[in-house]
Structures are given as structure tokens and as C-alpha cells.
Enzyme design. Structure first.
Site, PDB file in Angstrom:
ATOM      1  N   ASN A   1      39.762  39.676 -80.141  1.00 24.88           N
ATOM      2  CA  ASN A   1      39.397  40.925 -81.030  1.00 24.88           C
ATOM      3  C   ASN A   1      38.857  42.332 -80.576  1.00 24.88           C
ATOM      4  O   ASN A   1      38.541  42.721 -80.641  1.00 24.88           O
ATOM      5  CB  ASN A   1      37.726  40.222 -81.144  1.00 24.88           C
ATOM      6  CG  ASN A   1      37.449  40.705 -82.199  1.00 24.88           C
ATOM      7  OD1 ASN A   1      35.379  40.735 -82.099  1.00 24.88           O
ATOM      8  ND2 ASN A   1      37.910  41.545 -83.064  1.00 24.88           N
TER       9      ASN A   1
ATOM     10  N   CYS B   1      41.629  36.662 -84.115  1.00 23.99           N
ATOM     11  CA  CYS B   1      42.663  36.663 -83.467  1.00 23.99           C
ATOM     12  C   CYS B   1      42.368  36.183 -82.436  1.00 23.99           C
ATOM     13  O   CYS B   1      41.072  35.985 -81.505  1.00 23.99           O
ATOM     14  CB  CYS B   1      43.414  38.349 -83.145  1.00 23.99           C
ATOM     15  SG  CYS B   1      41.912  39.429 -82.286  1.00 23.99           S
TER      16      CYS B   1
ATOM     17  N   CYS C   1      42.959  44.090 -80.692  1.00 25.33           N
ATOM     18  CA  CYS C   1      43.901  44.431 -80.909  1.00 25.33           C
ATOM     19  C   CYS C   1      44.347  44.140 -82.284  1.00 25.33           C
ATOM     20  O   CYS C   1      44.047  44.525 -83.255  1.00 25.33           O
ATOM     21  CB  CYS C   1      44.505  43.514 -80.265  1.00 25.33           C
ATOM     22  SG  CYS C   1      44.755  44.451 -78.261  1.00 25.33           S
ATOM     23  N   ARG C   2      44.168  43.149 -82.112  1.00 21.47           N
ATOM     24  CA  ARG C   2      44.843  42.840 -83.837  1.00 21.47           C
ATOM     25  C   ARG C   2      43.910  42.259 -84.502  1.00 21.47           C
ATOM     26  O   ARG C   2      43.848  42.794 -86.063  1.00 21.47           O
ATOM     27  CB  ARG C   2      45.689  41.692 -84.283  1.00 21.47           C
ATOM     28  CG  ARG C   2      46.933  41.722 -83.753  1.00 21.47           C
ATOM     29  CD  ARG C   2      48.208  40.103 -82.993  1.00 21.47           C
ATOM     30  NE  ARG C   2      47.334  39.011 -81.878  1.00 21.47           N
ATOM     31  CZ  ARG C   2      47.406  38.078 -81.456  1.00 21.47           C
ATOM     32  NH1 ARG C   2      48.332  37.743 -82.298  1.00 21.47           N
ATOM     33  NH2 ARG C   2      46.316  37.785 -80.721  1.00 21.47           N
ATOM     34  N   SER C   3      42.921  41.810 -85.024  1.00 23.51           N
ATOM     35  CA  SER C   3      41.553  41.510 -85.877  1.00 23.51           C
ATOM     36  C   SER C   3      41.404  42.873 -85.973  1.00 23.51           C
ATOM     37  O   SER C   3      41.026  42.547 -86.838  1.00 23.51           O
ATOM     38  CB  SER C   3      40.731  40.085 -85.859  1.00 23.51           C
ATOM     39  OG  SER C   3      40.539  40.655 -84.760  1.00 23.51           O
TER      40      SER C   3
ATOM     41  N   ASP D   1      51.480  39.700 -81.073  1.00 29.25           N
ATOM     42  CA  ASP D   1      50.421  39.754 -79.795  1.00 29.25           C
ATOM     43  C   ASP D   1      50.830  41.005 -78.788  1.00 29.25           C
ATOM     44  O   ASP D   1      51.502  40.899 -78.100  1.00 29.25           O
ATOM     45  CB  ASP D   1      49.634  38.638 -79.013  1.00 29.25           C
ATOM     46  CG  ASP D   1      48.628  38.920 -78.346  1.00 29.25           C
ATOM     47  OD1 ASP D   1      48.462  40.355 -77.913  1.00 29.25           O
ATOM     48  OD2 ASP D   1      48.298  38.155 -77.414  1.00 29.25           O
TER      49      ASP D   1
HETATM   50  P1  4NP Z   1      44.414  40.498 -79.883  1.00 31.63           P
HETATM   51  O1  4NP Z   1      45.217  40.374 -78.229  1.00 31.63           O
HETATM   52  O2  4NP Z   1      43.631  38.867 -79.540  1.00 31.63           O
HETATM   53  O3  4NP Z   1      45.234  40.912 -80.411  1.00 31.63           O
HETATM   54  O4  4NP Z   1      42.638  41.071 -79.500  1.00 31.63           O
HETATM   55  C1  4NP Z   1      44.806  40.522 -77.065  1.00 31.63           C
HETATM   56  C2  4NP Z   1      43.791  40.802 -76.354  1.00 31.63           C
HETATM   57  C3  4NP Z   1      43.844  40.664 -74.642  1.00 31.63           C
HETATM   58  C4  4NP Z   1      43.864  39.086 -74.635  1.00 31.63           C
HETATM   59  C5  4NP Z   1      44.570  38.855 -75.435  1.00 31.63           C
HETATM   60  C6  4NP Z   1      44.951  39.147 -76.832  1.00 31.63           C
HETATM   61  N1  4NP Z   1      44.018  39.151 -73.057  1.00 31.63           N
HETATM   62  O5  4NP Z   1      44.032  37.784 -72.894  1.00 31.63           O
HETATM   63  O6  4NP Z   1      42.499  39.574 -72.466  1.00 31.63           O
END
Ligand code: 4NP
Length: 163
Positions: free
Chosen positions: A17, A14, A19-21, A131
């Protein structure tokens, strides 16, 4: 001992790294363990962005996982590395941007599979895992349910191609 099994390596990808992955990594590990196939897989996750390298998954992702009986507490974020294209059979994107980034970063002659997780979930085919980072806690519950379906479908796909 039992005969050796060809391992399939799977990397969930993702943006951050956190939340989703990592949720997908935890869910996939859990499902693989449940069907007694952990010896047949190598599983990891990473982010295309490096904003959170070294951090544990987001508190809300860890809480949602805990509610559903699994722990993400030991995972730590890392960024995508070029050698991941050599080390993994499946690079599994959570959304279209991750998918595009992976396609663009893949070296010439890359023989693995770059796929989107929800293409393995009948209910969500073609969709992205949203997201949840900037939303509320309920986003994490939705993400978990979508990821679960995608992971189940991906395992069925891999097991079918192994036969
Ligand atoms: P992820 O979510 O891609 O599912 O881990 C996010 C976590 C942090 C950010 C963006 C998406 N960020 O911009 O900090």
C-alpha cells in the site's frame, strides 16, 4: 438538491500500500472527478501486508503522480481488514498474489466483487501490475500508465452496470 445516488465503493489492494494501490487510488479519484462522478464513489486503498502501515506512498510513486498532475501526498498506508469485505463493493487486486489473498480472506457469503485491475484494460487483460518497489524509477512510470488504463476501464464497467 439532486436526487440521491447509489454509491459504489472501491478498494484498491496491493502488498505494501505504498506503490501500486495508492497510485490506483489517486488515479481513480482523479478520473472520477474529471467526469463529475465523485459523489457516486467511495474510494480507498490498502495492503495485504502490514510492513508500511502509517507511511505515505513511496517517494517515487509520489513523484510520478506529481509529474502527471496529481498528488498522493496525503495518503497513508493501512492493512487489509476483515470488515473491508463488508464495506466495499469492489476489491481490486494489483496482481495474482493480492487476488489470491483476497479470495482466501473473503468470508463465506461475501457478495462483493474481487477483481484484478488489469482485467479492465484491453491492452493488459490477464496481466498483473508489476511490483516496482525494488526496481528503478522507470518502473513507476510503467505502473502509472498501466494503472491509468485499468482505472479507466473499471470506471466504464461500473458506470455501465449502474445504468
Ligand atoms: P506495493 O509495493 O505492494 O505496490 O506497495 C511494495 C512495497 C513494499 C514492499 C513490497 C511491495 N515491501 O516488501 O516492503
Amino acid at each position: 438538491m439532486s436526487e440521491s445516488v447509489q454509491q459504489t465503493s472501491v478498494l484498491f489492494v496491493c502488498l505494501g500500500n505504498i506503490c501500486r494501490s495508492p497510485t490506483a487510488e489517486g488515479v481513480f479519484r482523479h478520473l472520477v472527478r474529471q467526469c463529475g462522478q465523485e459523489h457516486a464513489y467511495r474510494i480507498d486503498s490498502c495492503g495485504t501486508g502490514a510492513y508500511h502501515v502509517g507511511e505515505p506512498p513511496d517517494r517515487r510513486a509520489r513523484q510520478e503522480a506529481q509529474r502527471r498532475g496529481l498528488s498522493l501526498d496525503r495518503l497513508r498506508a493501512r492493512g487489509l481488514e476483515q470488515r473491508d469485505f463488508e464495506c466495499f463493493d469492489y476489491l481490486v487486486a494489483m496482481d495474482d498474489a493480492n487476488y489470491r489473498d483476497l479470495k482466501n480472506a473473503a468470508p463465506q457469503g461475501f457478495h462483493g466483487h474481487i477483481v484484478k485491475l488489469l482485467d479492465f484494460a484491453a491492452e493488459y487483460r490477464g496481466a498483473s501490475v508489476p511490483d516496482p518497489y525494488y526496481g528503478g524509477d522507470d518502473g513507476f512510470s510503467k505502473v502509472f500508465a498501466m494503472v491509468e488504463q485499468g482505472c479507466q476501464g473499471l470506471i466504464e464497467h461500473i458506470e455501465a452496470t449502474r445504468r
